[in-house]
Structures are given as structure tokens and as C-alpha cells.
Design a protein around this motif. Structure first.
Motif, PDB file in Angstrom:
ATOM      1  N   ARG A  69       0.844  -1.203   0.000  1.00 52.09           N
ATOM      2  CA  ARG A  69       0.000   0.000   0.000  1.00 52.09           C
ATOM      3  C   ARG A  69       0.874   1.246   0.000  1.00 52.09           C
ATOM      4  NH1 ARG A  69      -5.092  -1.272   2.596  1.00 52.09           N
ATOM      5  NH2 ARG A  69      -5.792  -3.169   1.594  1.00 52.09           N
ATOM      6  N   GLU A  87      -0.010   7.131   1.398  1.00 50.01           N
ATOM      7  CA  GLU A  87      -1.280   7.857   1.518  1.00 50.01           C
ATOM      8  C   GLU A  87      -2.405   6.915   1.980  1.00 50.01           C
ATOM      9  OE1 GLU A  87      -4.294  10.331  -1.355  1.00 50.01           O
ATOM     10  OE2 GLU A  87      -2.255   9.980  -2.052  1.00 50.01           O
ATOM     11  N   GLU A  88      -2.371   5.661   1.454  1.00 44.04           N
ATOM     12  CA  GLU A  88      -3.389   4.678   1.833  1.00 44.04           C
ATOM     13  C   GLU A  88      -3.240   4.234   3.285  1.00 44.04           C
ATOM     14  OE1 GLU A  88      -4.743   1.795  -1.697  1.00 44.04           O
ATOM     15  OE2 GLU A  88      -2.569   1.985  -1.514  1.00 44.04           O
ATOM     16  N   LEU A  89      -2.025   4.325   3.794  1.00 49.67           N
ATOM     17  CA  LEU A  89      -1.759   3.867   5.157  1.00 49.67           C
ATOM     18  C   LEU A  89      -1.897   4.976   6.202  1.00 49.67           C
ATOM     19  CD1 LEU A  89       1.274   1.522   4.465  1.00 49.67           C
ATOM     20  CD2 LEU A  89      -1.024   0.846   5.072  1.00 49.67           C
ATOM     21  N   GLU A  90      -2.369   6.123   5.751  1.00 54.10           N
ATOM     22  CA  GLU A  90      -2.587   7.235   6.679  1.00 54.10           C
ATOM     23  C   GLU A  90      -3.601   6.815   7.739  1.00 54.10           C
ATOM     24  OE1 GLU A  90      -4.164  10.675   4.787  1.00 54.10           O
ATOM     25  OE2 GLU A  90      -3.829  11.918   6.537  1.00 54.10           O
TER      26      GLU A  90
END
Lengths: 99, 132
Positions: B8, B11-14
């Protein structure tokens, strides 16, 4: 909105996306659909939407307070909580395929 | 436990909380503030909307027709609530009731039949109430 929510639910149901590990996506999602329908139902019971003669339910003065509180506070708060839970689970386990 | 963070982007793991929740809450309050300001300073533009919605309030929304029909059939209020709650609980518990390893509904004839019967029943009850 109801049509879109219903379509989303049918897609999940027919494709079996609610299966492991996404069982907890379905639970808050289905609860949100039930709460949305309950919110609409309590809305139709309020005097501003005078359709009581068409249904079997009648709201007394005391009952009005309960229905009003449910409609404007309890159900929206529950919906906010379940929405947070639904989005959190989607973030945690991801969607099953690209939309 | 499966690691869903692999592959990922950053940004997706924010983190969902507080980053995303805060953005969502701020945007919701901004939209609410815009509507409230609109009602305060431009009340005329909201008048037509209020009148339009006032003319349609006497109708039962189409998606509630089946429930109104059932509540008309069952005179006992507590029994009606009990049946509806039981039905909702069964609906919410679908992933735990369906223990079949097959994913697609089309490959599970019994479960498919149950789903179709329920959908047709809701549709039929809604149509009957609408005709009434």
C-alpha cells in the motif's frame, strides 16, 4: 440514497464479499441500512409528516418526545458510530476488488 | 494474521483516526455552516424547497410501504417490534449464518432461494400497500 444503499448491499450479498475476513464490514453496513430505514420511519411518525392515518401507529404526547428524540439524536448518533466502524473496517481489511 | 498494509502507498496507510475522521468532521461542519448561513441570509431561496417538500409529506416513502403493510396486519405493537427486530438481527448476522465456503450466491441454491423469497416478499408487500 436508499436505492444506492440497497444496490450496494445486494452487490455485497450476491458476490459474497461479506465472507472472511470482511464479516465486520457487513455488520455495521447492514446496521446502517436498518438505522436509515428506522430514521425514515420515525420521521414519518412526527406531526410534520401527517401520515398517521395511513399506518397503524399512533404517537401520544409522551410518545412524540420519544420518537422525536430517537429521530433527531439517538439514531443519528448511532449512525455516526456505525459509519466510523464501517469505514475503519474498510480501511483495515481493504475492499475485495477495485471499484 | 494477514498483513493488509503490504504493497500500500503511504497515503493509503494514513491513520483513520484522527486524520481522516478530523477531515470528515470538519467538512461536515463546513457544509452545515454553509446551509445555516444560507437559511439566515437568503431565506427566500429556501422557501420553494420547503413548499415543495410540504406538498409531498402526506405520502409514505416507497421503501417503508412493506413495513406499514406488516404493521397494519399485526395489531399487537410489541409483537410487530419483536418480529421486525428479529428480522433485522437475522439480516445483520448473515455472515455468521452463512457458513458455506462458496462465495458467489449463484452457487448456493438454498441461500439464493431464501434471498430471492425475501426480496420478492418485500416487493409484493410494498405493491399491495401501494395499491391499497
Amino acid at each position: 440514497m436508499i436505492t444506492l444503499v440497497f444496490a450496494h448491499m445486494l452487490r455485497i450479498l450476491f458476490k459474497g464479499i461479506y465472507k472472511k475476513p470482511r464479516e465486520l464490514h457487513w455488520v455495521p453496513g447492514a446496521t446502517l441500512l436498518v438505522l436509515t430505514l428506522t430514521l425514515c420511519y420515525t420521521g414519518t411518525l412526527l406531526p410534520a409528516n401527517n401520515i398517521l392515518d395511513q399506518g397503524s401507529s399512533t404517537v401520544s404526547t409522551r410518545g412524540f418526545g420519544v420518537v422525536y428524540a430517537l429521530h433527531i439524536a439517538c439514531i443519528p448518533l448511532l449512525m455516526s458510530a456505525f459509519m466510523g466502524f464501517h469505514f475503519m473496517m474498510v480501511r483495515r481489511t481493504g475492499i475485495s476488488e477495485p471499484l | 494474521m494477514v498483513d493488509y498494509s503490504k504493497g500500500r502507498s503511504e497515503e493509503e496507510l494514513e491513520p483513520f483516526f484522527p486524520n481522516e475522521i478530523l477531515r470528515h468532521t470538519l467538512l461536515s461542519f463546513l457544509l452545515l455552516s454553509a446551509i445555516m448561513l444560507g437559511v439566515l441570509f437568503l431565506p427566500e431561496s429556501y422557501m420553494n424547497t420547503v413548499e415543495e417538500s410540504a406538498s409531498s409529506v402526506n405520502k409514505i416513502p416507497w421503501f417503508l410501504l412493506p413495513f406499514y403493510y406488516i404493521s397494519g396486519l399485526i395489531n399487537h405493537k410489541a409483537l410487530f417490534l419483536f418480529i421486525i427486530t428479529l428480522y433485522a438481527m437475522a439480516f445483520i448476522s448473515v455472515p455468521f449464518l452463512d457458513r458455506n465456503s462458496e462465495r458467489s450466491l449463484w452457487n448456493k441454491p438454498v441461500f439464493l432461494l431464501i434471498v430471492l423469497v425475501n426480496l420478492l416478499m418485500i416487493l409484493a408487500l410494498g405493491i399491495i400497500k401501494y395499491i391499497q
